[in-house]
Design a protein around this motif. Structure first.
Motif, PDB file in Angstrom:
ATOM      1  N   GLY A 166       0.752  -1.327  -0.025  1.00 52.30           N
ATOM      2  CA  GLY A 166       0.029   0.011  -0.006  1.00 52.30           C
ATOM      3  C   GLY A 166       0.774   1.291  -0.162  1.00 52.30           C
ATOM      4  O   GLY A 166       2.265   1.038   0.091  1.00 52.30           O
ATOM      5  N   SER A 167       0.449   2.409  -0.034  1.00 55.82           N
ATOM      6  CA  SER A 167       1.146   3.559  -0.093  1.00 55.82           C
ATOM      7  C   SER A 167       1.272   4.094   1.513  1.00 55.82           C
ATOM      8  O   SER A 167       2.099   4.867   1.376  1.00 55.82           O
ATOM      9  N   ASP A 168       0.618   3.565   2.632  1.00 53.77           N
ATOM     10  CA  ASP A 168       0.877   3.936   3.910  1.00 53.77           C
ATOM     11  C   ASP A 168       0.374   2.822   4.890  1.00 53.77           C
ATOM     12  O   ASP A 168       0.114   1.787   4.430  1.00 53.77           O
ATOM     13  N   ASN A 169       0.079   3.144   6.068  1.00 49.44           N
ATOM     14  CA  ASN A 169      -0.217   1.968   6.949  1.00 49.44           C
ATOM     15  C   ASN A 169      -1.757   1.813   7.195  1.00 49.44           C
ATOM     16  O   ASN A 169      -2.265   1.364   7.941  1.00 49.44           O
ATOM     17  N   THR A 170      -2.511   2.908   6.111  1.00 48.47           N
ATOM     18  CA  THR A 170      -3.783   2.602   6.259  1.00 48.47           C
ATOM     19  C   THR A 170      -4.378   1.945   4.906  1.00 48.47           C
ATOM     20  O   THR A 170      -5.385   1.470   4.862  1.00 48.47           O
ATOM     21  N   ALA A 171      -3.765   2.330   3.892  1.00 48.80           N
ATOM     22  CA  ALA A 171      -4.042   2.107   2.234  1.00 48.80           C
ATOM     23  C   ALA A 171      -4.007   0.550   2.401  1.00 48.80           C
ATOM     24  O   ALA A 171      -2.929   0.081   2.553  1.00 48.80           O
ATOM     25  N   ALA A 172      -4.926  -0.191   1.648  1.00 48.48           N
ATOM     26  CA  ALA A 172      -4.873  -1.471   1.508  1.00 48.48           C
ATOM     27  C   ALA A 172      -3.618  -1.828   0.253  1.00 48.48           C
ATOM     28  O   ALA A 172      -3.454  -1.386  -0.407  1.00 48.48           O
ATOM     29  N   PRO A 173      -2.850  -2.862   0.766  1.00 49.98           N
ATOM     30  CA  PRO A 173      -1.840  -3.488  -0.162  1.00 49.98           C
ATOM     31  C   PRO A 173      -2.361  -3.959  -1.419  1.00 49.98           C
ATOM     32  O   PRO A 173      -2.845  -5.185  -1.583  1.00 49.98           O
ATOM     33  N   SER A 174      -2.757  -3.074  -2.435  1.00 51.30           N
ATOM     34  CA  SER A 174      -3.157  -3.683  -3.693  1.00 51.30           C
ATOM     35  C   SER A 174      -2.412  -3.395  -4.782  1.00 51.30           C
ATOM     36  O   SER A 174      -2.812  -3.971  -5.910  1.00 51.30           O
ATOM     37  N   THR A 175      -1.052  -3.133  -4.824  1.00 52.26           N
ATOM     38  CA  THR A 175      -0.338  -3.001  -6.018  1.00 52.26           C
ATOM     39  C   THR A 175       0.961  -3.798  -5.732  1.00 52.26           C
ATOM     40  O   THR A 175       1.769  -3.830  -4.861  1.00 52.26           O
ATOM     41  N   VAL A 176       1.318  -4.650  -6.940  1.00 56.22           N
ATOM     42  CA  VAL A 176       2.752  -5.543  -6.824  1.00 56.22           C
ATOM     43  C   VAL A 176       3.857  -4.697  -6.957  1.00 56.22           C
ATOM     44  O   VAL A 176       3.539  -3.716  -7.787  1.00 56.22           O
ATOM     45  N   ILE A 177       4.944  -5.351  -6.560  1.00 55.34           N
ATOM     46  CA  ILE A 177       6.211  -4.901  -6.960  1.00 55.34           C
ATOM     47  C   ILE A 177       6.462  -5.004  -8.516  1.00 55.34           C
ATOM     48  O   ILE A 177       6.574  -5.954  -9.018  1.00 55.34           O
ATOM     49  N   ALA A 178       6.541  -4.055  -9.351  1.00 54.59           N
ATOM     50  CA  ALA A 178       6.570  -4.021 -10.944  1.00 54.59           C
ATOM     51  C   ALA A 178       7.986  -4.831 -11.235  1.00 54.59           C
ATOM     52  O   ALA A 178       8.775  -4.575 -10.673  1.00 54.59           O
ATOM     53  N   ALA A 179       7.946  -5.423 -12.360  1.00 57.63           N
ATOM     54  CA  ALA A 179       8.946  -6.166 -12.893  1.00 57.63           C
ATOM     55  C   ALA A 179       9.845  -6.974 -11.982  1.00 57.63           C
ATOM     56  O   ALA A 179      11.282  -6.897 -12.013  1.00 57.63           O
ATOM     57  N   ALA A 180       9.289  -7.341 -10.824  1.00 62.81           N
ATOM     58  CA  ALA A 180       9.915  -8.265  -9.840  1.00 62.81           C
ATOM     59  C   ALA A 180      10.690  -9.433 -10.433  1.00 62.81           C
ATOM     60  O   ALA A 180      10.102 -10.145 -11.387  1.00 62.81           O
ATOM     61  N   LYS A 181      11.768  -9.699  -9.847  1.00 66.27           N
ATOM     62  CA  LYS A 181      12.516 -11.028 -10.120  1.00 66.27           C
ATOM     63  C   LYS A 181      12.679 -11.743  -8.895  1.00 66.27           C
ATOM     64  O   LYS A 181      12.857 -12.818  -8.972  1.00 66.27           O
ATOM     65  N   THR A 182      12.722 -11.263  -7.788  1.00 65.40           N
ATOM     66  CA  THR A 182      12.905 -12.152  -6.505  1.00 65.40           C
ATOM     67  C   THR A 182      11.892 -11.586  -5.575  1.00 65.40           C
ATOM     68  O   THR A 182      11.492 -10.695  -5.192  1.00 65.40           O
ATOM     69  N   LEU A 183      11.726 -12.603  -4.436  1.00 68.66           N
ATOM     70  CA  LEU A 183      11.011 -12.333  -3.446  1.00 68.66           C
ATOM     71  C   LEU A 183      11.241 -13.515  -2.205  1.00 68.66           C
ATOM     72  O   LEU A 183      11.138 -14.409  -2.585  1.00 68.66           O
ATOM     73  N   SER A 184      11.556 -13.006  -1.209  1.00 70.06           N
ATOM     74  CA  SER A 184      11.932 -13.754  -0.046  1.00 70.06           C
ATOM     75  C   SER A 184      11.252 -13.306   1.134  1.00 70.06           C
ATOM     76  O   SER A 184      11.322 -12.046   1.586  1.00 70.06           O
ATOM     77  N   LEU A 185      10.700 -14.268   1.865  1.00 65.80           N
ATOM     78  CA  LEU A 185      10.232 -13.788   3.460  1.00 65.80           C
ATOM     79  C   LEU A 185      10.710 -14.903   4.663  1.00 65.80           C
ATOM     80  O   LEU A 185      10.952 -15.653   4.551  1.00 65.80           O
ATOM     81  N   HIS A 186      11.393 -14.226   5.526  1.00 67.31           N
ATOM     82  CA  HIS A 186      12.244 -14.682   6.465  1.00 67.31           C
ATOM     83  C   HIS A 186      11.503 -14.237   7.735  1.00 67.31           C
ATOM     84  O   HIS A 186      11.096 -13.258   8.199  1.00 67.31           O
ATOM     85  N   VAL A 187      11.090 -15.327   8.914  1.00 70.16           N
ATOM     86  CA  VAL A 187      10.672 -15.103  10.191  1.00 70.16           C
ATOM     87  C   VAL A 187      11.578 -15.751  11.111  1.00 70.16           C
ATOM     88  O   VAL A 187      12.116 -16.987  10.670  1.00 70.16           O
ATOM     89  N   SER A 188      11.711 -14.985  11.985  1.00 72.84           N
ATOM     90  CA  SER A 188      12.762 -15.618  13.107  1.00 72.84           C
ATOM     91  C   SER A 188      12.202 -15.436  14.569  1.00 72.84           C
ATOM     92  O   SER A 188      11.745 -14.385  14.792  1.00 72.84           O
ATOM     93  N   LEU A 189      12.407 -16.594  15.243  1.00 78.17           N
ATOM     94  CA  LEU A 189      11.833 -16.417  16.861  1.00 78.17           C
ATOM     95  C   LEU A 189      13.307 -16.549  17.503  1.00 78.17           C
ATOM     96  O   LEU A 189      13.863 -17.493  17.544  1.00 78.17           O
ATOM     97  N   THR A 190      13.609 -15.607  18.338  1.00 77.05           N
ATOM     98  CA  THR A 190      14.799 -15.604  19.286  1.00 77.05           C
ATOM     99  C   THR A 190      14.732 -16.249  20.510  1.00 77.05           C
ATOM    100  O   THR A 190      13.420 -16.275  21.075  1.00 77.05           O
ATOM    101  N   LEU A 191      15.494 -17.151  20.779  1.00 78.04           N
ATOM    102  CA  LEU A 191      15.230 -18.113  21.833  1.00 78.04           C
ATOM    103  C   LEU A 191      16.376 -17.483  22.907  1.00 78.04           C
ATOM    104  O   LEU A 191      17.551 -17.347  22.632  1.00 78.04           O
ATOM    105  N   GLU A 192      16.127 -18.126  24.269  1.00 75.37           N
ATOM    106  CA  GLU A 192      17.201 -17.515  25.147  1.00 75.37           C
ATOM    107  C   GLU A 192      17.224 -18.974  26.262  1.00 75.37           C
ATOM    108  O   GLU A 192      16.101 -19.723  26.451  1.00 75.37           O
ATOM    109  N   SER A 193      18.381 -19.333  26.502  1.00 74.56           N
ATOM    110  CA  SER A 193      18.667 -20.564  27.336  1.00 74.56           C
ATOM    111  C   SER A 193      18.097 -20.205  28.732  1.00 74.56           C
ATOM    112  O   SER A 193      18.537 -19.165  29.151  1.00 74.56           O
ATOM    113  N   SER A 194      17.719 -21.080  29.400  1.00 78.39           N
ATOM    114  CA  SER A 194      17.390 -20.870  30.905  1.00 78.39           C
ATOM    115  C   SER A 194      18.085 -21.889  31.694  1.00 78.39           C
ATOM    116  O   SER A 194      17.490 -22.228  32.789  1.00 78.39           O
ATOM    117  N   VAL A 195      19.170 -22.299  31.083  1.00 80.08           N
ATOM    118  CA  VAL A 195      19.998 -23.297  31.924  1.00 80.08           C
ATOM    119  C   VAL A 195      20.551 -22.422  33.204  1.00 80.08           C
ATOM    120  O   VAL A 195      20.954 -21.285  33.209  1.00 80.08           O
TER     121      VAL A 195
END
Length: 304
Positions: A166-195
């Motif tokens: 979208g164009s801001d944080n209220t406008a719906a995401p309606s337009t693709v990245i033009a001429a796109a070649k790559t796309l990756s999504l990465h999600v990470s969960l930080t863990l902490e040792s409790s030893v």
């Protein structure tokens, strides 16, 4: 007894609804890493340079690569839940090597899914990488456990998945990245040792502390950026405007169809992102292109 081939060594996740383990389908590789975390016990009284490592805790990790991203929503929900799951590795047999064979080296334990990457490659098979971190002890798999099977899934081609902004944080995401070649999504969960002092030498207990995600995309730089008079997309100029604003915008990653694969169908994930890096490349005698990195802002929503 023959040498065990790589495809016979598989990672399985327990499905509490079906009450069965399921092999991670379309796998192209899997790795199990067992670690003894040590510290030196050498003192002033020890002569010479030889060290004396002592185990302080035990840890384990599992990673798996796969061609199948049809279960993207399930994996995104799993890591977001911040709950451990039962993981197992074992020898497999029969059709497509997806039936457990209960090998003598089979082990299982509780682990967090703490890192997920989806690569939606241009005109190629989409891929995913999963990483699990064990929390607590490993157990030998009992020979009496039932056989578990998962059915084969289907491949997903990268050009059928696109990033919409979208164009801001209220406008719906309606337009693709033009001429796109790559796309990756990465999600990470930080863990902490409790030893603690009381658990020296035991298996490490991990606890989740934070969830973060980012998106990276690359595209060709095109003047005007309209493939046809009916279909447009966000160009480099649009991304520069978002960069200048420095504020969150709505996004979604969705399956697409229609002319130039720009019509959104089922949404995989949606939320808000901040454009944190924009790089433009103008190589000699080659297509100019740009890459963008967008960091997640707040929580994300996974499609039902």
């Amino acid at each position: 007894m023959g040498t065990l081939k790589g495809q016979n060594f598989r990672i399985c996740i327990f499905d509490s609804t079906a009450e069965k383990y399921k092999v991670i389908g379309m796998a192209t590789g899997c790795t199990v890493t067992l670690t003894n975390n040590t510290e030196s016990s050498a003192t002033k009284d020890d002569v010479g340079m030889a060290d004396k490592p002592v185990t302080t805790s035990k840890g384990w990790q599992v990673s798996c690569d796969s061609l199948d991203v049809a279960d993207a929503a399930a994996m995104l929900t799993a890591i977001k839940s911040m709950q451990p799951m039962t993981l197992m590795w074992d020898e497999t047999a029969t059709t497509d090597n997806q039936t457990r064979a209960k090998a003598t080296f089979a082990r299982k334990g509780q682990a967090y899914l703490n890192d997920v990457t989806f690569n939606f490659n241009d005109r190629e098979n989409s891929t995913k990488q999963l990483q699990f971190t064990g929390s607590g002890p490993l157990q030998t798999v009992a020979a009496s456990e039932a056989t578990e099977v998962i059915s084969i899934g289907s491949y997903t081609k990268g050009q059928y998945v696109r990033l919409f902004l979208g164009s801001d944080n209220t406008a719906a995401p309606s337009t693709v990245i033009a001429a796109a070649k790559t796309l990756s999504l990465h999600v990470s969960l930080t863990l902490e040792s409790s030893v603690t002092k009381d658990t020296a030498g035991d298996y490490d207990i991990q606890e989740p502390t934070a969830l973060s995600y980012d998106i990276s995309t690359g595209a060709l730089v095109r003047s005007g950026e309209t493939i046809t008079s009916q279909v447009g997309g966000k160009s480099l100029a649009d991304l520069e405007t978002i960069y200048e604003a420095g504020t969150p915008v709505k996004f979604k990653i969705a399956n697409v169809s229609g002319d130039n694969n720009r019509t959104a169908s089922s949404t995989i994930i949606s939320g808000s992102v901040v454009l944190t890096q924009l790089q433009v490349n103008g190589p000699n005698r080659a297509n100019a292109d740009y890459s963008a990195t967008l960091n997640g802002y707040g929580d994300y929503t996974v499609a039902a």
